[in-house]
Design a protein around this motif. Structure first.
Motif, mmCIF file in Angstrom:
data_model
loop_
_atom_site.group_PDB
_atom_site.id
_atom_site.type_symbol
_atom_site.label_atom_id
_atom_site.label_comp_id
_atom_site.label_asym_id
_atom_site.label_seq_id
_atom_site.Cartn_x
_atom_site.Cartn_y
_atom_site.Cartn_z
ATOM 1 N N ARG B 85 30.260 2.772 -51.704
ATOM 2 C CA ARG B 85 31.310 3.220 -50.796
ATOM 3 C C ARG B 85 30.693 3.644 -49.473
ATOM 4 O O ARG B 85 29.958 4.615 -49.401
ATOM 5 C CB ARG B 85 32.068 4.394 -51.428
ATOM 6 C CG ARG B 85 32.791 4.024 -52.712
ATOM 7 C CD ARG B 85 34.095 3.336 -52.419
ATOM 8 N NE ARG B 85 34.950 4.154 -51.595
ATOM 9 C CZ ARG B 85 35.977 4.854 -52.067
ATOM 10 N NH1 ARG B 85 36.260 4.837 -53.343
ATOM 11 N NH2 ARG B 85 36.720 5.567 -51.254
ATOM 12 N N ASN B 86 31.008 2.890 -48.407
ATOM 13 C CA ASN B 86 30.482 3.236 -47.095
ATOM 14 C C ASN B 86 31.134 4.472 -46.509
ATOM 15 O O ASN B 86 30.626 5.059 -45.568
ATOM 16 C CB ASN B 86 30.686 2.068 -46.126
ATOM 17 C CG ASN B 86 29.733 0.939 -46.430
ATOM 18 O OD1 ASN B 86 28.685 1.168 -47.021
ATOM 19 N ND2 ASN B 86 30.104 -0.260 -46.056
ATOM 20 N N ASP B 87 32.313 4.862 -47.065
ATOM 21 C CA ASP B 87 33.051 5.967 -46.463
ATOM 22 C C ASP B 87 32.713 7.316 -47.095
ATOM 23 O O ASP B 87 33.252 8.326 -46.705
ATOM 24 C CB ASP B 87 34.551 5.699 -46.551
ATOM 25 C CG ASP B 87 35.003 5.464 -47.982
ATOM 26 O OD1 ASP B 87 34.163 5.031 -48.803
ATOM 27 O OD2 ASP B 87 36.182 5.714 -48.287
ATOM 28 N N TRP B 88 31.845 7.311 -48.105
ATOM 29 C CA TRP B 88 31.480 8.597 -48.700
ATOM 30 C C TRP B 88 30.315 9.206 -47.923
ATOM 31 O O TRP B 88 29.419 8.473 -47.480
ATOM 32 C CB TRP B 88 31.082 8.415 -50.165
ATOM 33 C CG TRP B 88 32.240 8.130 -51.075
ATOM 34 C CD1 TRP B 88 33.516 7.829 -50.699
ATOM 35 C CD2 TRP B 88 32.213 8.099 -52.500
ATOM 36 N NE1 TRP B 88 34.285 7.611 -51.811
ATOM 37 C CE2 TRP B 88 33.513 7.770 -52.926
ATOM 38 C CE3 TRP B 88 31.231 8.319 -53.457
ATOM 39 C CZ2 TRP B 88 33.857 7.666 -54.268
ATOM 40 C CZ3 TRP B 88 31.569 8.207 -54.795
ATOM 41 C CH2 TRP B 88 32.873 7.886 -55.202
ATOM 42 N N PRO B 89 30.291 10.523 -47.799
ATOM 43 C CA PRO B 89 29.189 11.158 -47.078
ATOM 44 C C PRO B 89 27.953 11.270 -47.972
ATOM 45 O O PRO B 89 27.703 12.306 -48.570
ATOM 46 C CB PRO B 89 29.747 12.533 -46.712
ATOM 47 C CG PRO B 89 30.743 12.820 -47.766
ATOM 48 C CD PRO B 89 31.277 11.514 -48.250
ATOM 49 N N ARG C 203 36.293 17.027 -43.883
ATOM 50 C CA ARG C 203 35.639 15.714 -43.978
ATOM 51 C C ARG C 203 34.887 15.302 -42.707
ATOM 52 O O ARG C 203 33.718 14.890 -42.793
ATOM 53 C CB ARG C 203 36.663 14.652 -44.379
ATOM 54 C CG ARG C 203 36.111 13.241 -44.477
ATOM 55 C CD ARG C 203 35.064 13.143 -45.579
ATOM 56 N NE ARG C 203 34.420 11.844 -45.603
ATOM 57 C CZ ARG C 203 33.337 11.531 -44.910
ATOM 58 N NH1 ARG C 203 32.790 12.440 -44.113
ATOM 59 N NH2 ARG C 203 32.795 10.336 -45.011
ATOM 60 N N PRO C 204 35.503 15.428 -41.503
ATOM 61 C CA PRO C 204 34.759 14.942 -40.330
ATOM 62 C C PRO C 204 33.523 15.765 -39.990
ATOM 63 O O PRO C 204 32.712 15.335 -39.181
ATOM 64 C CB PRO C 204 35.791 15.020 -39.193
ATOM 65 C CG PRO C 204 36.892 15.844 -39.686
ATOM 66 C CD PRO C 204 36.877 15.811 -41.161
ATOM 67 N N TRP C 205 33.363 16.930 -40.614
ATOM 68 C CA TRP C 205 32.218 17.783 -40.293
ATOM 69 C C TRP C 205 31.092 17.607 -41.293
ATOM 70 O O TRP C 205 30.067 18.290 -41.191
ATOM 71 C CB TRP C 205 32.627 19.254 -40.261
ATOM 72 C CG TRP C 205 33.772 19.519 -39.340
ATOM 73 C CD1 TRP C 205 35.092 19.543 -39.682
ATOM 74 C CD2 TRP C 205 33.718 19.762 -37.941
ATOM 75 N NE1 TRP C 205 35.857 19.793 -38.573
ATOM 76 C CE2 TRP C 205 35.038 19.937 -37.482
ATOM 77 C CE3 TRP C 205 32.675 19.852 -37.020
ATOM 78 C CZ2 TRP C 205 35.353 20.190 -36.157
ATOM 79 C CZ3 TRP C 205 32.991 20.119 -35.694
ATOM 80 C CH2 TRP C 205 34.314 20.283 -35.267
ATOM 81 N N ALA C 206 31.273 16.739 -42.286
ATOM 82 C CA ALA C 206 30.313 16.693 -43.390
ATOM 83 C C ALA C 206 29.567 15.369 -43.416
ATOM 84 O O ALA C 206 30.171 14.308 -43.274
ATOM 85 C CB ALA C 206 31.041 16.899 -44.707
ATOM 86 N N SER C 207 28.254 15.451 -43.551
ATOM 87 C CA SER C 207 27.474 14.225 -43.677
ATOM 88 C C SER C 207 26.940 14.059 -45.095
ATOM 89 O O SER C 207 26.527 12.968 -45.468
ATOM 90 C CB SER C 207 26.321 14.235 -42.684
ATOM 91 O OG SER C 207 25.597 15.437 -42.841
ATOM 92 N N THR C 208 26.929 15.114 -45.877
ATOM 93 C CA THR C 208 26.557 14.976 -47.282
ATOM 94 C C THR C 208 27.629 15.647 -48.128
ATOM 95 O O THR C 208 28.428 16.431 -47.613
ATOM 96 C CB THR C 208 25.214 15.663 -47.599
ATOM 97 O OG1 THR C 208 25.396 17.072 -47.430
ATOM 98 C CG2 THR C 208 24.102 15.188 -46.688
ATOM 99 N N ILE C 209 27.621 15.330 -49.418
ATOM 100 C CA ILE C 209 28.664 15.883 -50.277
ATOM 101 C C ILE C 209 28.511 17.397 -50.412
ATOM 102 O O ILE C 209 29.502 18.131 -50.407
ATOM 103 C CB ILE C 209 28.630 15.178 -51.645
ATOM 104 C CG1 ILE C 209 29.060 13.728 -51.436
ATOM 105 C CG2 ILE C 209 29.553 15.863 -52.631
ATOM 106 C CD1 ILE C 209 29.106 12.916 -52.683
#
Lengths: 267, 254, 579
Positions: B85-89, C203-209
């Motif tokens: 998934r490319n949209d997961w961080p 969501r827009p502020w996060a680069s990792t889970i």
């Protein structure tokens, strides 16, 4: 009709049943056809929640003293715009429906306490099949051809966006707009529950029976009309509530085909 | 790494009279082949010829209809292009760490050791400096190598790669090709589904599939006009000046 | 500002804050996964499916909590069954709609629940108990544990295409449990709000889970505390307020993100923090709710009306359900809980009408004496469709007279210095009720026998019909639940009866959508324009803003409509507006 089956005609001799049944058949068939695109574009959450989005509109209308029906339609339009905006800016996924609708519900509840709002204003969401009258029928008969023309015009575009997954957000917006019309028509006369059942149930059954999208639309419309007739027949003879019975009749084909048939269309 | 010679007595992949398919319907019959450690085996065949079926069977996703297969060591799987998934961080390191899960019992979560293995695997595939880059921002080739790293982090000694070169540009394909060669040198067995006959020619073994096993052996023995026509049908293109080309590849998302 | 700060000293506000913080932990753990796995609809459906569960529990005679849990679990299991051939959204929609339809059938024809059933379970944030806090803490622990163990597996499914059937079911199960656990404490709206909106804002502020979960937690705490503060400031229901502030926070977060992207990378956190601080400042300074807590609390407008008349100017009476509001969809506001926790006397209508009151009072930690008016009335009407006694006792003036005396005695006990005044006013109200009773009976006696057939929406007018010698020949809607609907044959039978008896009017309640009555009226030729007040009053100052006004209005409307305009009588003529 031979005497042993005479009882089948019983419900249709009642003046109470006639208009409601006709509205359900007409509105149900067009709602189910739109439901096909709702399913193929994976928008059932929007379909389920859109009618709740009416609530702040209903409350605001009664606070401002304008007709409730106008408030409901305005509420629907706002809800649809909010869902579209959330899909555009928050996420194209389903949860953007929650992002759009929950604040609207909160707003409605707060507005309802801010002034003299007639109690049970939210009950307008719980219309009843048996309360439908000739005005509802006329509205349905006028709006249905419009919807059919729209569906016909957009058919190949919708299909193409499914295949090529291009301009899909515009097509989602189109389906949401169609959904607004179907919900305005169905939730007002039939109630929100039955509206959702008629949008989702027949389309889900048709998806497994049809090989082509156009067949699926016709099948769904047919199943919806049939479930309206069968539902009223069952409700009459069993002496149970009409709306929920039709809703169950609209879902049974979906359940049966999910168990018995493999899936046909993959868009 | 253990020297190849010490292992070659025992095959890494042993498939005997295997019939595979979905829901009891055979999609692939007559599979019978052996791969030694450190061998690259090209899985050649048309779309629908059974390459993915074979990979999914060896991976354990599908139960064989009949026959047996043995894989020595841990099996790693590099799925088709569209997965992930490319949209997961998620960073490249996260993806590599995911590869270590298969070896852990259900109540364990990846710890320091797994993290280290994942870093090493990323180094091994040449992505050591990309470990904290979001997966969605990696190029196609980098994503594919991240998937390989995940398999390596899990300690895989047999790698099943499903169309790893699909959609890669020449530079990225070249890098991946080199990576696979390095892995083979260090004793990893690679089963690679591909369409590229030239690549297959440079590898140790070729397995031709089209609903059944048509041929297996070293490329020079297998890649004859006769076998290839049986594999791909008569669509085979003859390239002026010698050699053949398989029909253009149509990628399908499954 | 200081007033607001003092609000946070209330134990109920502190418990609410704690409950919210626990909910935020759950939201931080599960929110990102709900979004990544597309479980927003699933979470919403579980919250909604508790409603048919409640009706089924009423029908089967089991505990409402159990029914709601079973309903929610049924839909969760149905839509969670891993089937590769139906989309999850479709499956969820089908199961949810099916459950709602079955619930509506049960409510209409089998169980016929009373008014309270729809909201029997749905608590309010402001009435959280220790048990609720423990449940929320348990759910938070479960969520954190499940994410810790399952997170890497769910990740590998998304990124590497591995399949973990057990862990997939575990995710669905934990989301279902998290929603159900919150349902009883904070209601369906707030539960699904906090599970989805903070994660969407983060969501827009996060680069990792991990970072996503952390930012989600920050947003969740901010949204819920801002919402709670706004609720206290403006005296609005907290669940609805938090839903609204959460929505605004999502918009704010997205705007701040696009601004910070267009400027540079530096003020990312700063911009967001500034926007948050600004909105918090606005809410806390604008808020101006000043409430003096009255010592007497009444539940419904009708009870409030008679209690206030007995209390006069000596004691302030607070009515919980505002005049004109729908008693069925009541969520307590901060001032309500404040009043309940400090009141000395709670005047209730009785079982079947305000069952929530006792629970709200217990949970608010109030020590008020409860006066259950239905307990000591001269006229108690039993009817098969009500589980015990018909709760609409206030449609018989003799009951009002008795209730006035009871209230007068109760007020005298908590405020002995004005005892004489209370007793005097109670006596006056009792005499007024007796007078209105007499006039109404005299007026109705002018109706011919054939004009005494009554058709209403719900079965709310049994007492009135009994007292005035009217016959109830049918009701349109079979139960008090909002989901109830009539059967076509029953309605057809009613239409035949109306025609054959020549009934001239059908009376929709003011509180209910009149479409069904209007349609039946059109079919039968009966008038359906006149509305009756069943269990609520109009706004203060309007004609039907008091009990007397309601009674007079109902009787005059009935008599004039039933006789087709032949008989009109102004009951209040001699009263001279003293009512």
């Amino acid at each position: 009709m031979p005497a042993p089956f005479q009882w089948l005609l019983d419900p249709w001799q009642s003046a109470i049943v006639g208009p409601g049944a006709a509205v359900t058949v007409v509105v149900g068939a067009s709602a189910a056809a739109i439901g096909c695109w709702v399913l193929l574009r994976d928008l059932p959450y929007a379909a389920e929640s859109l009618s709740h989005g009416m609530f702040p509109g209903l409350v605001a209308a009664s606070l401002l003293g304008i007709p409730i029906a106008i408030g409901g339609i305005a509420g629907l339009a706002v809800a649809a715009a909010a869902i579209t905006a959330a899909r555009r800016w928050v996420s194209p996924d389903n949860h953007s429906v929650a992002v759009a609708i929950t604040p609207l519900l909160g707003l409605g509840a707060i507005l309802a306490l801010s002034g003299p709002v007639p109690p049970g204003v939210g009950d307008a969401l719980f219309g009843d099949v048996l309360a439908a009258d000739t005005t509802d029928l006329l509205t349905a008969l006028v709006l249905t051809p419009v919807l059919l023309v729209l569906l016909r015009t957009a058919h190949w575009r919708l299909l193409a966006s499914g295949v090529r997954s291009s301009d899909s957000s515009r097509m989602d917006t189109l389906v949401i707009c169609l959904l607004v019309v179907a919900t305005a028509m169905a939730a007002g006369s039939l109630g929100a529950l039955l509206a959702v059942a008629l949008i989702i149930g027949p389309a889900s059954a048709a998806e497994r029976m049809a090989l082509r999208a156009s067949t699926m639309l016709w099948l769904a419309a047919g199943i919806a009309a049939l479930s309206a007739v069968v539902g009223i027949e069952v409700a009459w003879h069993a002496g149970i509530a009409a709306g929920p019975t039709i809703a169950i009749c609209a879902i049974i084909p979906a359940a049966a085909s999910a168990l018995l048939l493999p899936k046909q269309i993959t868009t | 790494m253990v020297p190849i010679s010490a292992q070659s007595a025992q095959p890494a992949v042993l498939v005997e009279e295997l019939v595979a398919g979905y829901g009891g319907t055979p999609a692939l019959t007559g599979l019978d082949f052996v791969a030694a450690p450190g061998e690259r085996v090209a899985l050649l065949g048309p779309n629908g010829g059974g390459k993915t079926t074979l990979i999914r069977t060896l991976q354990g996703d599908l139960t064989p209809i009949s026959g047996t297969f043995t894989l020595r060591g841990i099996v790693g799987h590099v799925p088709q292009k569209s997965s992930g998934r490319n949209d997961w961080p998620v960073t490249a390191l996260d993806v590599a760490i995911c590869g270590t899960l298969d070896a852990l019992p259900w109540w364990r979560v990846p710890g320091k050791a797994q993290r280290r293995a994942a870093r090493e695997a990323l180094e091994a595939v040449g992505l050591g400096e990309r470990s904290s880059t979001p997966y969605g921002e990696l190029s196609g080739g980098q994503q594919r190598r991240t998937q390989v790293a995940a398999a390596l982090a899990g300690g895989a000694s047999v790698l099943l790669l499903d169309e790893p070169f699909a959609g890669l540009d020449a530079v990225a394909a070249d890098r991946l090709e080199k990576l696979l060669a390095t892995l083979a040198d260090s004793g990893t067995t690679l089963l690679i589904a591909t369409h590229d006959l030239d690549q297959a020619r440079s590898w140790e073994k070729v397995l031709c599939l089209n609903g059944e096993q048509l041929a297996f052996g070293p490329p020079e023995a297998v890649l004859t006009r006769q076998t290839l026509e049986a594999t791909f049908g008569s669509d085979l293109l003859e390239i002026p000046g010698g050699g053949f080309m398989a029909p253009p590849h149509h990628h399908h998302d499954h | 500002m200081s007033h607001l700060a003092s609000q946070f000293l209330h134990p109920f506000v502190q418990r609410a804050s704690l409950e919210l913080l626990l909910l935020c932990v759950t939201a931080a753990a599960l929110g990102p996964w709900i979004l990544m796995r597309g479980l927003g609809f699933f979470a919403h459906a579980i919250g909604t499916a508790a409603f048919p569960g409640l009706i089924a529990a009423d029908a089967l005679g089991i505990a409402p909590q159990l029914g709601a849990t079973l309903g929610a679990m049924g839909v969760a299991a149905g839509s969670g069954v891993v089937s590769p051939t139906t989309r999850t959204g479709t499956r969820t929609a089908l199961w949810l709609t099916g459950a709602m339809a079955v619930g509506a059938l049960l409510a209409s024809n089998i169980s016929r629940p009373g008014a309270g059933v729809d909201s029997a379970l749905f608590g309010s944030l402001l009435t959280s108990t220790t048990a609720d806090l423990l449940t929320a803490a348990g759910a938070a622990c479960l969520a954190v544990g499940a994410v810790r163990l399952g997170g890497p597996r769910w990740l590998s499914e998304g990124m590497l295409g591995r399949s973990w059937p057990f862990w997939n079911s575990a995710l669905l199960g934990v989301v279902a449990i998290a929603v159900i656990a919150q349902l009883a404490a904070v209601g369906a709206l707030l539960a699904s709000t906090l599970l989805v909106l903070p994660a969407a804002a983060a969501r827009p502020w996060a680069s990792t889970i991990q970072r996503w979960a952390f930012v989600t937690g920050v947003f969740a705490v901010f949204m819920s505390l801002l919402g709670l503060t706004a609720s206290l400031s403006f005296d609005t229901p907290p669940g609805a307020t938090i839903a609204l502030t959460a929505g605004l926070c999502v918009v704010g977060s997205l705007c701040a993100r696009s601004v910070s992207r267009s400027i540079s990378r530096a003020p990312i956190g700063g911009g967001g923090a500034a926007a948050m601080a600004l909105s918090a400042l606005i809410v806390t300074t604008v808020g101006c709710a000043q409430t003096t807590t009255p010592p007497v609390v009444a539940t419904t407008p009708i009870i409030g009306s008679i209690t206030q008349q007995v209390a006069g100017n000596d004691i302030t009476v607070k009515t919980l359900i505002p005049a004109g509001a729908d008693p069925h969809s009541y969520e307590p506001r901060p001032s309500d809980i404040d009043a309940l926790s400090t009141a000395e006397l709670l005047v209730r209508s009785g079982p079947g009408m305000d069952d929530w009151a006792k629970r709200a009072q217990d949970r608010a930690g109030g020590k008020a004496t409860t006066l259950d008016l239905a307990a000591g009335l001269p006229i108690a009407r039993n009817a098969a469709q009500f589980k015990s006694t018909d709760p609409h006792w206030f449609h018989d003036p003799r009951n009002i007279a008795a209730a006035a005396v009871t209230i007068g005695n109760a007020l005298s006990e908590i405020d002995p210095t004005h005892a004489l005044a209370y007793r005097a006013r109670a006596g006056r109200l009792a005499r007024t009720a007796a007078d209105l009773d007499r006039r109404a009976r005299r007026c109705v006696s002018k109706l011919k026998s054939g004009e005494r057939n009554l058709v209403t929406d719900h079965d709310a007018f049994g007492y009135l019909a009994d007292r005035l010698g009217l016959r109830i020949i049918g009701t349109l809607i079979p139960s008090q639940s909002t989901a109830a609907a009539p059967s076509p044959r029953a309605l057809d039978g009613l239409a035949r009866k109306i025609r054959s008896l020549g009934v001239k009017a059908i009376f929709p309640e003011r509180a209910v959508d009149p479409r069904l009555a209007v349609n039946l009226g059109r079919q039968t030729g009966a008038s359906s324009k006149e509305q009756l007040d069943a269990d609520t009053l109009g706004a203060a100052g309007t004609r039907n803003g008091t009990w007397q006004g309601m009674w007079v209005n109902n009787v005059e409307t009935l008599v004039s409509a039933l006789s087709g305009g032949r008989v009109t009588c102004a009951i209040t003529q001699n009263g001279g507006g003293s009512y």
